[in-house]
Design a protein around this motif. Structure first.
Motif, PDB file in Angstrom:
ATOM      1  N   SER A 241       2.650 -44.282 -11.473  1.00 13.36           N
ATOM      2  CA  SER A 241       1.527 -44.752 -12.305  1.00 13.36           C
ATOM      3  C   SER A 241       1.857 -44.669 -13.784  1.00 13.36           C
ATOM      4  O   SER A 241       1.606 -45.619 -14.545  1.00 13.36           O
ATOM      5  CB  SER A 241       0.270 -43.923 -11.984  1.00 13.36           C
ATOM      6  OG  SER A 241      -0.114 -44.070 -10.632  1.00 13.36           O
ATOM      7  N   ILE A 242       2.429 -43.542 -14.220  1.00 12.33           N
ATOM      8  CA  ILE A 242       2.796 -43.394 -15.635  1.00 12.33           C
ATOM      9  C   ILE A 242       3.865 -44.408 -16.011  1.00 12.33           C
ATOM     10  O   ILE A 242       3.798 -45.049 -17.078  1.00 12.33           O
ATOM     11  CB  ILE A 242       3.282 -41.954 -15.908  1.00 12.33           C
ATOM     12  CG1 ILE A 242       2.122 -40.961 -15.731  1.00 12.33           C
ATOM     13  CG2 ILE A 242       3.867 -41.843 -17.313  1.00 12.33           C
ATOM     14  CD1 ILE A 242       2.534 -39.515 -15.848  1.00 12.33           C
ATOM     15  N   GLY A 243       4.870 -44.574 -15.142  1.00 10.65           N
ATOM     16  CA  GLY A 243       5.923 -45.533 -15.428  1.00 10.65           C
ATOM     17  C   GLY A 243       5.396 -46.956 -15.537  1.00 10.65           C
ATOM     18  O   GLY A 243       5.776 -47.708 -16.453  1.00 10.65           O
ATOM     19  N   LEU A 244       4.506 -47.349 -14.627  1.00  7.99           N
ATOM     20  CA  LEU A 244       3.951 -48.708 -14.676  1.00  7.99           C
ATOM     21  C   LEU A 244       3.052 -48.902 -15.886  1.00  7.99           C
ATOM     22  O   LEU A 244       3.005 -50.003 -16.464  1.00  7.99           O
ATOM     23  CB  LEU A 244       3.176 -48.994 -13.385  1.00  7.99           C
ATOM     24  CG  LEU A 244       4.008 -49.036 -12.091  1.00  7.99           C
ATOM     25  CD1 LEU A 244       3.125 -49.344 -10.897  1.00  7.99           C
ATOM     26  CD2 LEU A 244       5.122 -50.085 -12.208  1.00  7.99           C
ATOM     27  N   LEU A 247       5.270 -49.564 -18.731  1.00  7.02           N
ATOM     28  CA  LEU A 247       5.846 -50.910 -18.636  1.00  7.02           C
ATOM     29  C   LEU A 247       4.812 -52.009 -18.836  1.00  7.02           C
ATOM     30  O   LEU A 247       5.167 -53.189 -18.837  1.00  7.02           O
ATOM     31  CB  LEU A 247       6.518 -51.091 -17.268  1.00  7.02           C
ATOM     32  CG  LEU A 247       7.774 -50.246 -17.013  1.00  7.02           C
ATOM     33  CD1 LEU A 247       8.223 -50.378 -15.569  1.00  7.02           C
ATOM     34  CD2 LEU A 247       8.897 -50.661 -17.962  1.00  7.02           C
ATOM     35  N   GLY A 248       3.545 -51.628 -18.988  1.00  4.91           N
ATOM     36  CA  GLY A 248       2.498 -52.616 -19.222  1.00  4.91           C
ATOM     37  C   GLY A 248       2.076 -53.381 -17.984  1.00  4.91           C
ATOM     38  O   GLY A 248       1.529 -54.486 -18.095  1.00  4.91           O
ATOM     39  N   VAL A 249       2.292 -52.802 -16.805  1.00  2.00           N
ATOM     40  CA  VAL A 249       1.900 -53.458 -15.555  1.00  2.00           C
ATOM     41  C   VAL A 249       0.416 -53.228 -15.322  1.00  2.00           C
ATOM     42  O   VAL A 249      -0.078 -52.103 -15.459  1.00  2.00           O
ATOM     43  CB  VAL A 249       2.724 -52.913 -14.366  1.00  2.00           C
ATOM     44  CG1 VAL A 249       2.252 -53.534 -13.054  1.00  2.00           C
ATOM     45  CG2 VAL A 249       4.199 -53.194 -14.589  1.00  2.00           C
ATOM     46  N   GLY A 256       0.325 -47.342  -8.131  1.00  2.00           N
ATOM     47  CA  GLY A 256       0.908 -46.008  -8.031  1.00  2.00           C
ATOM     48  C   GLY A 256       0.461 -45.282  -6.782  1.00  2.00           C
ATOM     49  O   GLY A 256       1.268 -44.640  -6.103  1.00  2.00           O
ATOM     50  N   LEU A 257      -0.838 -45.381  -6.452  1.00  2.00           N
ATOM     51  CA  LEU A 257      -1.349 -44.730  -5.244  1.00  2.00           C
ATOM     52  C   LEU A 257      -0.746 -45.339  -3.983  1.00  2.00           C
ATOM     53  O   LEU A 257      -0.334 -44.629  -3.058  1.00  2.00           O
ATOM     54  CB  LEU A 257      -2.877 -44.845  -5.199  1.00  2.00           C
ATOM     55  CG  LEU A 257      -3.648 -43.981  -6.206  1.00  2.00           C
ATOM     56  CD1 LEU A 257      -5.140 -44.299  -6.136  1.00  2.00           C
ATOM     57  CD2 LEU A 257      -3.420 -42.503  -5.940  1.00  2.00           C
ATOM     58  N   MET A 258      -0.674 -46.685  -3.943  1.00  2.00           N
ATOM     59  CA  MET A 258      -0.127 -47.344  -2.754  1.00  2.00           C
ATOM     60  C   MET A 258       1.350 -47.012  -2.574  1.00  2.00           C
ATOM     61  O   MET A 258       1.813 -46.726  -1.460  1.00  2.00           O
ATOM     62  CB  MET A 258      -0.352 -48.853  -2.852  1.00  2.00           C
ATOM     63  CG  MET A 258      -1.809 -49.267  -2.647  1.00  2.00           C
ATOM     64  SD  MET A 258      -2.046 -51.054  -2.533  1.00  2.00           S
ATOM     65  CE  MET A 258      -1.794 -51.546  -4.225  1.00  2.00           C
ATOM     66  N   ILE A 259       2.114 -47.042  -3.661  1.00  2.00           N
ATOM     67  CA  ILE A 259       3.537 -46.724  -3.572  1.00  2.00           C
ATOM     68  C   ILE A 259       3.730 -45.254  -3.227  1.00  2.00           C
ATOM     69  O   ILE A 259       4.667 -44.883  -2.517  1.00  2.00           O
ATOM     70  CB  ILE A 259       4.246 -47.089  -4.896  1.00  2.00           C
ATOM     71  CG1 ILE A 259       4.220 -48.613  -5.094  1.00  2.00           C
ATOM     72  CG2 ILE A 259       5.683 -46.594  -4.908  1.00  2.00           C
ATOM     73  CD1 ILE A 259       4.760 -49.077  -6.427  1.00  2.00           C
ATOM     74  N   GLY A 260       2.804 -44.389  -3.704  1.00  2.00           N
ATOM     75  CA  GLY A 260       2.874 -42.984  -3.346  1.00  2.00           C
ATOM     76  C   GLY A 260       2.733 -42.771  -1.847  1.00  2.00           C
ATOM     77  O   GLY A 260       3.467 -41.980  -1.246  1.00  2.00           O
TER      78      GLY A 260
END
Length: 371
Positions: A241-244, A247-249, A256-260
């Motif tokens: 989530s912080i990375g996205l 990156l301005g996503v 972030g939750l789904m990828i987690g």
């Protein structure tokens, strides 16, 4: 046949029959008793808070009621806030997807107009012209493939909506089950010591210590496994989530939750999402996002490699390969729910092994004594 061998065979047969009978009993009774098990688990979780409130000279019923209000109300508030935020993020994500549809369409058209692609198309047309007999066969195969893909997509969409409808139709029964669980947890908590003494009194004295050791080890392993997974998923979700966000996503929290949760898959993990996404970004010319996603994926990999052994070792020491086998076996036996049940079963078996259950059974079969 030697008398000693015969006795061992009979004892082994008895152990197998007893195990099968126990599993059958669990299979039959679990659908009937699971609300009571959930109530006991809730009462077990609440017990430390109930003891603290009783320390303030509160009556048992009031301490239990306040504990129920705290746990159930707090969980409801957190889930409501989380679901509300997630729905908002998913709406934004869907809007972003619709905006990119036209871009993908243009990318596909430009790709199809490429000179190399046009050359391949011309060669196919020439082949059709020179070999008219193959035309019907190829068209038939393409039609069958299209029908198969269309049927698969239709089944996927239909299955998704069926699950939603089943969840909606199950809400009344879920409400009834929740009421039963809360009431049972209330009665169990108000008489916690009395109920525990009653169940303990049903066990023969020689089994008290072994059962206590098994329960202690099983509790540590099972809760350790769940705690380890929550910790690892949370760390991955926070980093993504912080990375996205950096990156301005858009919809960074939802993604972030789904990828987690995808990180539950050992070995594959977030790579099953991050690698295709970064590759697509490179292909569409978005080099900044592609590089950012690659760096983010590397950070997640390094973090997981550093933290996972420590977290799992401090909890249960479950090997990732064993977890993968457990998830695959659970998926084959129980469907998607097996992704959780498989590793949990491995944790239970591992706890029984560490508690010496299998060693004691082996000793009983060989010598007729439990050691």
């Amino acid at each position: 046949m030697d008398r000693l061998v015969l006795k061992r065979l009979l004892r082994g047969l008895w152990v197998v029959l007893a195990t099968i009978s126990l599993l059958l009993a669990l299979y039959v009774l679990l659908p009937l008793l699971y609300p009571l098990l959930l109530a006991w688990l809730l009462a077990y979780i609440m017990h430390p808070l109930v003891l603290i409130l009783k320390g303030f000279k509160l009556p048992a019923w009031l301490a239990v009621s306040l504990s129920l209000l705290f746990y159930i109300g707090g969980t409801a508030l957190v889930l409501t806030a989380l679901i509300t935020r997630l729905v908002k993020e998913l709406i934004v994500l869907l809007q972003t997807f619709n905006l990119h549809t036209e871009q993908w369409r243009g990318l596909l058209l430009s790709w199809s107009r490429n000179a190399s692609i046009q050359n391949i198309i011309n060669q196919i047309n020439q082949f059709y012209h020179e070999n008219p007999g193959y035309h019907a066969t190829i068209d038939s195969n393409i039609s069958r493939t299209t029908e198969t893909v269309g049927y698969a997509v239709t089944q996927l969409v239909t299955g998704f909506f069926n699950v939603i409808l089943k969840l909606i139709s199950a809400l009344p029964s879920m409400g009834t089950i929740l009421i039963v669980v809360v009431l049972a947890a209330f009665f169990l908590s108000t008489g916690w010591e009395r109920h525990n003494d009653k169940w303990t009194g049903l066990l023969p004295t020689p089994l008290l210590k072994p059962v206590s050791d098994i329960w202690r080890d099983l509790r540590k392993a099972l809760f350790g496994y769940l705690r380890a997974q929550v910790i690892l998923i949370s760390i991955t979700a926070v980093i993504v989530s912080i990375g996205l966000l950096l990156l301005g996503v858009k919809s960074a929290l939802a993604l972030g939750l789904m990828i987690g949760f995808v990180d539950l898959l050992p070995y594959l993990g977030v790579g099953i999402v991050m690698l295709p996404w970064s590759l697509y970004s490179y292909m569409t010319g978005n080099l900044g996002l592609g590089v950012g996603l690659s760096v983010l994926y590397a950070v997640i990999l390094i973090t997981r490699q550093v933290l996972e052994p420590k977290v799992l070792a401090s909890s249960i020491g479950l090997d990732p390969l064993a977890m993968l086998i457990g998830m695959f076996a659970g998926l084959q036996l129980f469907g998607m729910l097996g992704l959780i049940l498989g590793p949990v079963c491995l944790v239970i078996l591992n706890a029984f092994n560490r508690a010496g259950v299998f060693r004691a059974l082996h000793s009983y079969i060989v010598s007729g004594r439990l050691h």
